[in-house]
Write an enzyme that holds these catalytic residues in place. Sequence first.
Site, PDB file in Angstrom:
ATOM      1  N   GLU A  60     -21.774  -0.209 -20.851  1.00  0.00           N
ATOM      2  CA  GLU A  60     -20.900   0.391 -19.828  1.00  0.00           C
ATOM      3  C   GLU A  60     -19.453   0.490 -20.272  1.00  0.00           C
ATOM      4  O   GLU A  60     -18.794   1.496 -20.034  1.00  0.00           O
ATOM      5  CB  GLU A  60     -20.979  -0.392 -18.513  1.00  0.00           C
ATOM      6  CG  GLU A  60     -22.209  -0.096 -17.672  1.00  0.00           C
ATOM      7  CD  GLU A  60     -23.446  -0.828 -18.122  1.00  0.00           C
ATOM      8  OE1 GLU A  60     -23.339  -1.680 -19.033  1.00  0.00           O
ATOM      9  OE2 GLU A  60     -24.537  -0.573 -17.574  1.00  0.00           O
ATOM     10  N   HIS A 129     -27.252  -8.092  -8.250  1.00  0.00           N
ATOM     11  CA  HIS A 129     -27.500  -6.656  -8.085  1.00  0.00           C
ATOM     12  C   HIS A 129     -27.189  -6.159  -6.681  1.00  0.00           C
ATOM     13  O   HIS A 129     -27.669  -5.093  -6.290  1.00  0.00           O
ATOM     14  CB  HIS A 129     -28.962  -6.321  -8.414  1.00  0.00           C
ATOM     15  CG  HIS A 129     -29.234  -6.198  -9.878  1.00  0.00           C
ATOM     16  ND1 HIS A 129     -29.200  -7.273 -10.720  1.00  0.00           N
ATOM     17  CD2 HIS A 129     -29.538  -5.130 -10.660  1.00  0.00           C
ATOM     18  CE1 HIS A 129     -29.487  -6.873 -11.956  1.00  0.00           C
ATOM     19  NE2 HIS A 129     -29.686  -5.578 -11.942  1.00  0.00           N
TER      20      HIS A 129
END
Lengths: 328, 326
Positions: A60, A129
């Site tokens: 990322e 998450h």
Amino acid sequence: MRELRYREALREAMLEEMERDERVFLMGEEVGHYQGAYKVSEGLLDKFGERRVIDTPIAESGFAGIGIGAAMVGLRPIIEFMTWNFSFVAFDQVISNAAKIHQMSAGAIHVPIVFRGPNGAARQVASQHSHAVAPFYVGIPGLYVCQPSTPRDAKGLLKTAIRSNNPVIFLEGETLYGVKGEVPDEGVEELIPFGASRVARHGADCTIVTWGRPYYVAMAAAEKLAADGTECEVIDPRTLRPLDMGPVIKSVRKTNRCVVVHEHWPYGGPGAEVVDRVQREAFDYLDAPVERVTGLDVPMPYALNLENEVLPTEERVIDAVKRVSYAK
Amino acid sequence: MGTPLPDKDDLLRQYRSMMRIRRFEEEAARNYAKGRIGGFLHLYIGQEAIAVGAVDALRDQDYVFQTYRDHGIALARGMPAKAAMAELFGKDTGCSRGMGGSMHFFDVERNFLGGWAIVGGHMALAAGTAFKSRYNGEDRVTICFFGEGSTNIGGFHEAMSLAGLWKLPIVFVCENNQYAMGTPLERTSALKDLSIKAKGYAMAGARFEGHDVTLVQERIAEAVDRARTGAGPTFIEVLTYRFRGHSMSDPAKYRSRTELEQKKQLDPIQVARERILELGVEEAKLDDIDLEVDEEIDAAVKFAEESEPARREVMLGTVYAEEGEL
């Protein structure tokens, strides 16, 4: 108007903008051959090819930075984070680079880039998450932050975001992708401006400010309250930076009560910002302290019964509205 | 590899460019001590041959990125000393209009895309401009400088990894000045030869000394050529040494005077000066250059002193870019 799912509305926005402007490209994990982890980018690789729909390794920070660099010299990247939880490893790129470059270079360098992906709790994916990330980004001057609730807003805001000359944080709802809603017909172009709150429901008794997934919770609660004779005015700011408080203040001056409903944690963030602005700009109109219905101040547990307890519910919204109405 | 025979005029030009950096940095240090410059100030003294040699290996169209130790490359790339000094003084006439300071020089006209102050954080940006060259089918190369201290952080790895994977037209130049702030390489890296890292990203690698501007230019040109012709990125380790501390607040007590004096024997400006004299140039010619540089830098200080302070309207007006078609 036709009905589209939220993910289809987002896909249309990207497709139309990529057709319109060759500088726009999509980059991220599994966006191409896999057709998108949540199928938002389904079909885009076939249409635009590998030059413009670019699969990345799991990196990322690297691909966010590549997107920012490409934007600095004239491209208009859409960077997909598979989920916003993974944006944290790219935080430095977004905060120290994307948000700073325009001012640091005294306006010489533009960074027209969209970071987008699913945000917030899904179903039982546990603490790492399940982040609702708006508070982390909304306080940063130099960024815009969008959090659309409906398919129509998702499409219209994403088109505006892609055309923006600034870095945009675009928070989609992981549990909203399948939601259906009205979207303007094909060929009818709708660009929804940043900083334009939408009054989703009219009512004279209590103002509810809400965004993201809890928008649907608040709307359902408002229907139940209406059955008991309490009419709520529900306002969705749609963009959290800039935050359009005009319709909220106007509404509170009418209802004299306000409840803010959001998924992210209660400490700081856009929910607290709304409350601050209401007390400053409508203090004399308030008949009760502003209430908030938020995600509980805990890391998200796995167990379903506990997750349900953490997230805002209709019952909690109804209770809050009753409290500010002194009906409970 | 033997040192190539330099062209006299090239070397004179490079000598002037290096001297310009040296004198600029010395004057910056003086003005910092007087309190006219604030914040952090990281000097490039001792490393001048790398910036100057690299710039001569590039075309004007190529993109250049540097860390916070960015005065040298900006000046080598042609930034007026006035704009550079005024930025240090926090003036509206500075290259970033007082918004950036020492660590954030920008000169878009010369494709100098910044001084960056988060270690490793700019490397992916540089890969991004290289990505754009590929996307648009341009033959522009990106060169990205960083210190050996950057090679341990994730930003380095991800930028190198993606540049290697996509064979981007980029040259990564690690200026190994031996100390990551105050910590020597042997205490920060298991590898002594950092150029080995190139293999891990399927890149070409190179390693050489950075005090001979002619050699630096030639070796970086090989890598630039590789990038321009589509043969992929290169990771270069240039061995160098900074003659001052990490920043103005660092007295550099972690290294010995003997070490410093020994390294100063390879002062890139002295090395170039001796070479020029060997080539038969009169010493007076070099002294003239020195004087001209002195005058330019003195004028830069005067300009910085007399310039208007940074403006509130610029601060407020550049948080966001204006919207509309670009």
